[in-house]
Enzyme design. Structure first.
Site, short mmCIF file in Angstrom:
data_model
loop_
_atom_site.label_atom_id
_atom_site.label_comp_id
_atom_site.label_asym_id
_atom_site.label_seq_id
_atom_site.Cartn_x
_atom_site.Cartn_y
_atom_site.Cartn_z
N HIS A 96 -44.18 -18.79 -40.82
CA HIS A 96 -42.72 -18.73 -40.65
C HIS A 96 -42.35 -17.36 -40.05
CE1 HIS A 96 -38.75 -20.40 -41.67
NE2 HIS A 96 -38.39 -19.13 -41.80
N LYS A 122 -27.83 -25.06 -38.86
CA LYS A 122 -27.93 -24.97 -40.33
C LYS A 122 -27.33 -23.65 -40.80
CE LYS A 122 -31.96 -23.98 -42.47
NZ LYS A 122 -33.35 -24.28 -42.84
O1 LIG Z 1 -36.80 -26.88 -48.37
P1 LIG Z 1 -35.94 -25.69 -48.25
O2 LIG Z 1 -35.84 -24.92 -49.54
O3 LIG Z 1 -34.60 -25.99 -47.66
O4 LIG Z 1 -36.68 -24.67 -47.28
C1 LIG Z 1 -37.22 -25.05 -46.05
C2 LIG Z 1 -36.39 -24.55 -44.91
O5 LIG Z 1 -36.31 -23.12 -45.00
C3 LIG Z 1 -36.84 -22.51 -43.84
O6 LIG Z 1 -35.85 -22.04 -43.03
P2 LIG Z 1 -34.77 -20.95 -43.55
O7 LIG Z 1 -33.53 -21.64 -43.98
O8 LIG Z 1 -35.40 -20.01 -44.52
O9 LIG Z 1 -34.46 -20.27 -42.20
P3 LIG Z 1 -34.72 -18.81 -41.66
O10 LIG Z 1 -35.99 -18.28 -42.22
O11 LIG Z 1 -34.78 -19.02 -40.19
O12 LIG Z 1 -33.53 -18.04 -42.08
C4 LIG Z 1 -37.68 -23.57 -43.18
O13 LIG Z 1 -37.77 -23.40 -41.78
C5 LIG Z 1 -37.05 -24.87 -43.59
O14 LIG Z 1 -36.07 -25.30 -42.67
#
Ligand SMILES: O=P(O)(O)OC[C@H]1O[C@H](OP(=O)(O)OP(=O)(O)O)[C@H](O)[C@@H]1O
Length: 306
Positions: free
Chosen positions: A126, A193
């Site tokens: 990530h 999102k």
């Molecule tokens: O199952 P969940 O608890 O919803 O987590 C999973 C989500 O979180 C992460 O993105 P994140 O929202 O952290 O985005 P970012 O790191 O780009 O801010 C990842 O790319 C997923 O979309």
């Protein structure tokens, strides 16, 4: 002649064996004993000159200690080169101090692992705001493989409705959603999102008409609390998607959550074997083996590696 072998932390045995088999290597499991006070005792197999350390680092806190101790034992046992194969690399999401005083876990992990091993191979880490994984691991080799070729190939093998729209739940998912859509000749779109908290997100689509009457295939890197997937599935159902399926690289959620996904309208959820999970349906051994082939002595190259 230099030697090479693979050792795996507990939890990764099945996937590690597949990888070792593909590379023509032996695979032994590192023994982890937990003392009554919670401390760990680690015992490794005899070190090869090059030792591949396989470690799925979900639920990472204990596993990181086991990994550090295993590296110590292997170095002392004569390993000249340690290659960490961590199909899921944890603690990459906190890449900044979002509030005063917060640790940047990505940086701390990077510094620690760079002092421990000589090379890191991982999958879909990530690193949304960190374009080059080598900047996370100063002074060592590091590669961030994409699971999308393996995912696309599995989807193609299973057969897919050509009217399917590939959906990313946020802007950051655009590169991999685009990749899957290109490989399968499908349309794609990504949502916007907004994260409000660990278990709270809102999802909006720029073109709500696109999905009407069409199958939706959600693709994401991580499912952790499941909040993102559930919010996205509900939005897609509201937009009139005929079906919603999901495929993810790293399934980190408790298996007991699967009914909650069904309730949110998700017909199926598949994951890669980066982390052992009941939703595992896509093996990463071919992709990992291709990246690790360079570690093999020329005399030991198996005939068939993709
Ligand atoms: O199952 P969940 O608890 O919803 O987590 C999973 C989500 O979180 C992460 O993105 P994140 O929202 O952290 O985005 P970012 O790191 O780009 O801010 C990842 O790319 C997923 O979309």
């Amino acid at each position: 002649m230099s030697t090479i072998a693979l050792q795996t932390l507990p939890g990764g045995r099945d996937a590690a064996k597949r990888l070792a088999g593909r590379l023509g290597l032996s695979c032994s499991e590192i023994a982890v004993h937990r003392f009554p006070d919670g401390e760990l005792r680690i015992a490794v197999a005899p070190a090869a000159d090059t030792t591949l350390l396989y470690a799925p680092l979900d639920q990472p806190n204990d596993k990181l200690i086991a990994l550090l101790f295993a590296a110590e034992a292997l170095r002392r046992g004569g390993a000249k080169r340690l290659v960490l194969v961590a199909p899921y690399l944890s603690y990459m999401r906190q890449d900044a101090a979002f509030h005063a005083g917060e640790a940047i876990s990505q940086r701390a992990m990077g510094d620690l692992l760079a002092r421990t091993v000589d090379r890191i191979v991982t999958v879909d880490a990530h690193l949304h705001r960190t374009p080059d994984i080598r900047s996370v691991f100063p002074g060592i080799e590091a590669e961030n493989l994409s699971a999308m070729p393996a995912i696309a190939s599995a989807l193609a093998t299973g057969g897919i409705d050509p009217t399917t729209v590939v959906i990313g739940p946020d802007m950051e998912s655009e590169p991999w959603v685009n990749d899957i859509a290109r490989r399968l000749r499908l349309q794609h779109t990504v949502a916007k999102k907004t994260r409000h908290g660990d278990r709270s997100v809102s999802i909006g689509f720029a073109d709500p008409g696109l999905l009407s009457g069409r199958p939706a295939l959600l693709v994401d890197d991580i499912v952790s609390s499941g909040t993102t997937l559930i919010a996205a599935a509900k939005a897609l159902t509201t937009m009139g998607a005929s079906t919603v399926d999901a495929v993810v690289t790293h399934a980190l959620f408790p298996p007991a959550m699967i009914p909650a996904f069904t309730e949110a309208g998700i017909r199926s959820i598949r994951s890669t074997d980066s982390v052992p999970h009941p939703t595992n349906a896509i093996a990463l051994d071919a992709s990992l083996a291709a990246a690790l082939r360079s570690e093999l002595p020329t005399t030991q190259l198996p005939e068939t590696i993709p």
